[in-house]
Design an enzyme around this catalytic site. Structure first.
Site, mmCIF file in Angstrom:
data_model
loop_
_atom_site.group_PDB
_atom_site.id
_atom_site.type_symbol
_atom_site.label_atom_id
_atom_site.label_comp_id
_atom_site.label_asym_id
_atom_site.label_seq_id
_atom_site.Cartn_x
_atom_site.Cartn_y
_atom_site.Cartn_z
ATOM 1 C CG ASP A 67 92.933 17.087 8.615
ATOM 2 O OD1 ASP A 67 93.719 16.831 7.577
ATOM 3 O OD2 ASP A 67 93.282 17.085 9.669
ATOM 4 C CE1 TYR A 125 94.013 23.852 10.865
ATOM 5 C CE2 TYR A 125 96.383 24.810 10.804
ATOM 6 C CZ TYR A 125 95.115 23.917 10.103
ATOM 7 O OH TYR A 125 95.754 23.300 8.849
#
Length: 208
Positions: A67, A125
């Site tokens: 993102d 992540y």
């Protein structure tokens, strides 16, 4: 903070010039990975760098789409070129045409049919948290600011409930939006690592 994808086994020789790229970038000023009209993205910059090497209109496929303002230290991507280019020269050639906040760290030849997203074994992540009553001043784009003290051990125990296969529809920005892959994912590892003035929350799964 960081995102990481591990590719499957690669063979040394092949007929189709397919390349696996390992990329690092500071996503602060980008509208994410995926190419978009009228905004700057990581994928768009990489494809422009290939155009500068006389490979216009090439599609660089990432293992995952980060993102806006998300960074990566080991994003995997692949590209299929119309003709061969020495893998040992490609990283330097691309980096000379990329902005300073994007760097191709390694390039390897990949077998025909290789796909960075479908061949990924896992994606990781890391959310880096800064715990302090005072906001971080240096490298603040790399941290999530937590203003109050936290109980790391309690968080570690709670994090283990996330391990396994779950439906994460409730976490979706638009839960009612139809998604081709659905919202069920398997989290293989979830752990917290303490460090001075904060902690890292690391999650590894088959997709995000």
């Amino acid at each position: 903070m960081a995102l990481c994808a591990r590719a499957g086994r690669l063979c040394a020789r092949h007929a189709v010039p397919t390349y696996l790229l390992t990329i690092a970038y500071d996503g602060t000023r980008y509208s994410g990975w995926q190419r978009q009209a009228r905004v700057e993205t990581v994928q768009g910059c990489l494809e422009q760098a290939f155009a500068e090497l006389s490979f216009p209109n090439q599609h660089v496929e990432g293992a995952s789409r980060t993102d806006a303002r998300v960074h990566a230290i080991g994003q995997a991507a692949h590209v299929i070129l119309p003709r061969a280019f020495p893998a040992n020269r490609m990283a330097r050639a691309l980096n000379s045409n990329l902005p300073d906040d994007i760097a191709v760290q390694a390039v390897r030849e990949a077998p025909d049919g290789f796909h960075a997203r479908y061949f990924a074994r896992g994606k990781r992540y890391v959310y880096r948290c800064y715990v302090s009553s005072v906001r971080p001043a240096i490298a603040r784009s790399l941290y999530y600011w937590v203003r109050e003290p936290v109980d790391i051990e309690a968080m570690r125990r709670g994090a283990q409930y996330l391990v396994g296969r779950h439906d994460f529809k409730a976490y979706a920005t638009n839960p009612g939006y139809p998604r081709k892959r659905g919202t069920v994912r398997t989290l293989q590892r979830v752990h917290l690592v303490e460090r001075p003035q904060g902690f890292d929350f690391a999650v590894q799964g088959d997709g995000f």
